[in-house]
Enzyme design. Structure first.
Site, short mmCIF file in Angstrom:
data_model
loop_
_atom_site.label_atom_id
_atom_site.label_comp_id
_atom_site.label_asym_id
_atom_site.label_seq_id
_atom_site.Cartn_x
_atom_site.Cartn_y
_atom_site.Cartn_z
N ARG A 1 -1.16 0.12 11.32
CA ARG A 1 -0.34 -1.06 11.65
C ARG A 1 -1.03 -1.92 12.71
O ARG A 1 -0.38 -2.46 13.61
CB ARG A 1 1.08 -0.67 12.15
CG ARG A 1 1.99 0.10 11.22
CD ARG A 1 2.27 -0.61 9.93
NE ARG A 1 1.25 -0.32 8.96
CZ ARG A 1 1.17 0.79 8.25
NH1 ARG A 1 2.09 1.69 8.34
NH2 ARG A 1 0.20 1.00 7.39
N SER B 1 10.61 -1.17 9.50
CA SER B 1 10.56 -0.18 10.59
C SER B 1 10.39 -0.91 11.91
O SER B 1 9.45 -1.70 12.05
CB SER B 1 9.37 0.76 10.39
OG SER B 1 9.52 1.44 9.18
N GLU C 1 7.05 -2.34 16.19
CA GLU C 1 6.08 -2.80 15.19
C GLU C 1 6.08 -4.33 15.03
O GLU C 1 5.02 -4.94 14.90
CB GLU C 1 6.41 -2.12 13.85
CG GLU C 1 5.43 -2.47 12.76
CD GLU C 1 5.79 -1.85 11.42
OE1 GLU C 1 5.85 -0.61 11.34
OE2 GLU C 1 6.00 -2.60 10.46
C1 LIG Z 1 12.91 -4.60 4.63
C2 LIG Z 1 11.50 -4.57 5.18
C3 LIG Z 1 10.63 -3.55 4.82
C4 LIG Z 1 9.32 -3.52 5.30
N1 LIG Z 1 8.48 -2.50 4.93
C5 LIG Z 1 7.20 -2.47 5.38
C6 LIG Z 1 6.32 -1.42 4.98
O1 LIG Z 1 6.67 -0.54 4.19
N2 LIG Z 1 5.06 -1.42 5.47
C7 LIG Z 1 4.62 -2.39 6.32
O2 LIG Z 1 3.45 -2.34 6.72
N3 LIG Z 1 5.43 -3.40 6.70
C8 LIG Z 1 6.71 -3.46 6.27
N4 LIG Z 1 7.55 -4.47 6.67
C9 LIG Z 1 7.07 -5.48 7.62
C10 LIG Z 1 6.59 -6.79 6.97
O3 LIG Z 1 7.14 -7.00 5.71
C11 LIG Z 1 5.06 -6.84 6.84
O4 LIG Z 1 4.45 -6.67 8.09
C12 LIG Z 1 4.59 -8.16 6.22
O5 LIG Z 1 3.21 -8.11 5.97
C13 LIG Z 1 4.90 -9.38 7.10
O6 LIG Z 1 4.65 -10.54 6.33
P1 LIG Z 1 5.27 -11.93 6.68
O7 LIG Z 1 4.63 -12.94 5.81
O8 LIG Z 1 6.75 -11.85 6.61
O9 LIG Z 1 4.79 -12.11 8.19
P2 LIG Z 1 5.55 -12.86 9.37
O10 LIG Z 1 6.72 -12.04 9.79
O11 LIG Z 1 5.80 -14.26 9.03
O12 LIG Z 1 4.43 -12.78 10.50
C14 LIG Z 1 4.07 -11.55 11.08
C15 LIG Z 1 2.88 -11.79 12.02
O13 LIG Z 1 1.75 -12.20 11.26
C16 LIG Z 1 1.33 -13.49 11.67
N5 LIG Z 1 0.94 -14.21 10.45
C17 LIG Z 1 1.69 -14.45 9.36
N6 LIG Z 1 0.97 -15.10 8.43
C18 LIG Z 1 -0.27 -15.28 8.95
C19 LIG Z 1 -1.47 -15.89 8.48
N7 LIG Z 1 -1.57 -16.45 7.27
N8 LIG Z 1 -2.55 -15.89 9.30
C20 LIG Z 1 -2.50 -15.33 10.53
N9 LIG Z 1 -1.40 -14.73 11.02
C21 LIG Z 1 -0.29 -14.70 10.23
C22 LIG Z 1 2.51 -14.13 12.36
O14 LIG Z 1 2.10 -15.11 13.30
C23 LIG Z 1 3.12 -12.91 13.03
O15 LIG Z 1 2.41 -12.62 14.20
C24 LIG Z 1 8.88 -4.52 6.20
C25 LIG Z 1 9.76 -5.56 6.57
C26 LIG Z 1 11.06 -5.58 6.06
C27 LIG Z 1 12.00 -6.69 6.45
#
Ligand SMILES: Cc1cc2nc3c(=O)[nH]c(=O)nc-3n(C[C@H](O)[C@H](O)[C@H](O)COP(=O)(O)OP(=O)(O)OC[C@H]3O[C@@H](n4cnc5c(N)ncnc54)[C@H](O)[C@@H]3O)c2cc1C
Length: 393
Positions: free
Chosen positions: A164, A250, A385
């Site tokens: 992570r 998480s 996380e």
């Molecule tokens: C129900 C649920 C289940 C989940 N299960 C998992 C799991 O099993 N495993 C896991 O690893 N994660 C899990 N996650 C966490 C999450 O989905 C992941 O971390 C996902 O990759 C975040 O993507 P996002 O586009 O929503 O990022 P955001 O929430 O929009 O951003 C997260 C971070 O990344 C940065 N960011 C976003 N896009 C970019 C970009 N293009 N360039 C640079 N920085 C960027 C943002 O500035 C921020 O710091 C879960 C979340 C939820 C709600």
């Protein structure tokens, strides 16, 4: 007053005030231009994908939020038979791409089915689940560097992907424009076997649900379906009908401690022995959340508490279950502080959920409570996380 929508509308935890402004890019060219403009204005900025891994404070964000909505999947030429190379734009929804790859008979991401969010955020915390991690298949990213405004290719090795974690999560500023992946193309195998088999199953719960042994290979479509079922049972797929999915997944990572610390826990505590290279994720006994053993040591030098035990050369590192630690510190599924609209998911101890109308501060209060209970019981500080914006624990 800003006319931008509150970030509660753009995040899966449904909390967060308004940003000063919100800009959305739908093409890579736009994304680069918009980001360069924002950076030239010297205002604060935040990149937002699907908002599924952020906790944004109630006061919103004093600056520009750059929302990534770029789409496109490009299949690249490959020299090696049985491989597939693909470049995916940062705004492609992660799970739609997994579904697409499974349908094409590409294996490698099937256990990562159902993770919310967009492609560009996947390398930020090296997403992982059910025995697979992005790092197993990430070749490189196209990166717009906030330092000089230039686009460059960064290889997976340069991103220092860990559990992570990556250099993007720990401070390298910029925007992931696209992600290049290398997957196994099972089309030829399917012609012989009649089905596309996935990677060997590497997660016990998944093996049990599939009725196979660890290490067995199973049709990728079955893996995807089973992972989605398992995740739904834990509120870990976004579902408008499931209040337990109003979360950031998480909320705490599984702490990594030295074997000596792990030995202080009851024998029933789940634990996994790790390779030495994750040493910089150690959370020393009783420590504040720290990025490395050196940080922890320095933090303790300036505090009244006893210094953490140094890690002896060759000492084994152990990953513990944050969910187990939380449960054993007396916090049950569904728990909420009196009068609070934030709660522990009724399906999974590791998820903090917004029961409707919770403030970011209520989520943070609950997180602090969970953290302090685990610390009081076991002397271990569990680390959140999600990325915190305008709010602290
Ligand atoms: C129900 C649920 C289940 C989940 N299960 C998992 C799991 O099993 N495993 C896991 O690893 N994660 C899990 N996650 C966490 C999450 O989905 C992941 O971390 C996902 O990759 C975040 O993507 P996002 O586009 O929503 O990022 P955001 O929430 O929009 O951003 C997260 C971070 O990344 C940065 N960011 C976003 N896009 C970019 C970009 N293009 N360039 C640079 N920085 C960027 C943002 O500035 C921020 O710091 C879960 C979340 C939820 C709600």
């Amino acid at each position: 007053m800003s006319s931008a929508p509150p970030l509660a509308e753009l995040t899966t935890l449904r909390v967060g005030g308004r940003p000063e402004r919100l800009v959305t890019a739908t093409t890579q060219r736009d994304l680069v231009d918009l980001a360069r403009d924002v950076w030239a204005s010297e205002e604060q900025w935040l990149v937002l994908g699907g908002g599924s891994n952020v906790l944004v404070g109630d006061d919103g964000f004093e600056g520009a939020v750059i929302r990534v909505a770029t789409r496109g999947i490009e299949v690249l030429p490959v020299d090696e038979p049985g491989r597939a190379r693909v470049r995916v734009q940062a705004g492609e929804p992660w799970d739609e791409f997994v579904a697409y790859s499974v349908q094409r008979g590409w294996s490698g991401l099937e256990a990562l089915s159902g993770i919310p969010g967009l492609m560009g955020a996947a390398p930020v915390q090296n997403i992982g689940a059910y025995g697979q991690e992005l790092s197993d298949h990430l070749v490189a990213i196209e990166f717009l560097d906030a330092d000089d405004g230039e686009v460059r290719r960064m290889t997976a090795a340069e991103l220092e992907l860990g559990y992570r974690s990556s250099v993007l999560k720990s401070g390298l500023e910029g925007i992931v424009l696209s992600v290049e992946l290398d997957l196994a193309d099972t089309t030829a195998e399917r012609a012989v076997l009649g089905e596309s088999l996935g990677e060997p199953i590497a997660y016990a719960q998944l093996a049990t649900a599939l009725g196979v042994q660890l290490g067995d290979r199973v049709p990728i479509a079955d893996v995807r379906r089973t992972v989605l079922e398992l995740r739904a049972g834990k509120g870990m797929v976004l579902d408008p009908d499931d209040p337990d999915s109003v979360s950031a997944g998480s909320f705490f990572t599984n702490p990594v401690v030295t074997e000596r610390v792990a030995r202080t826990l009851p024998a029933s505590a789940p634990r996994w022995y790790l390779a030495p290279e994750v040493a910089d994720e150690i959370v020393p006994l009783g420590s504040v959340a720290a990025e490395s053993p050196l940080d922890a040591f320095l933090a303790f030098q300036s505090s009244d508490e006893p210094a953490p035990q140094p890690v002896a050369p060759g000492e084994e590192l152990v990953k513990l279950s944050a969910a187990w630690l939380i449960e054993q510190s007396g916090i049950r599924r569904g728990f909420a502080l009196p009068g609070s609209r934030a709660a522990i998911s009724s399906k999974h101890t590791l998820a903090l959920v917004n029961r409707g109308g919770a403030s970011a501060e209520e989520i943070a209060q609950l997180a602090r409570f969970v953290q302090s209970r685990v610390n009081a019981e076991f002397g271990i500080t569990i680390v959140p996380e999600p990325v915190f914006v305008g709010i602290e624990l």
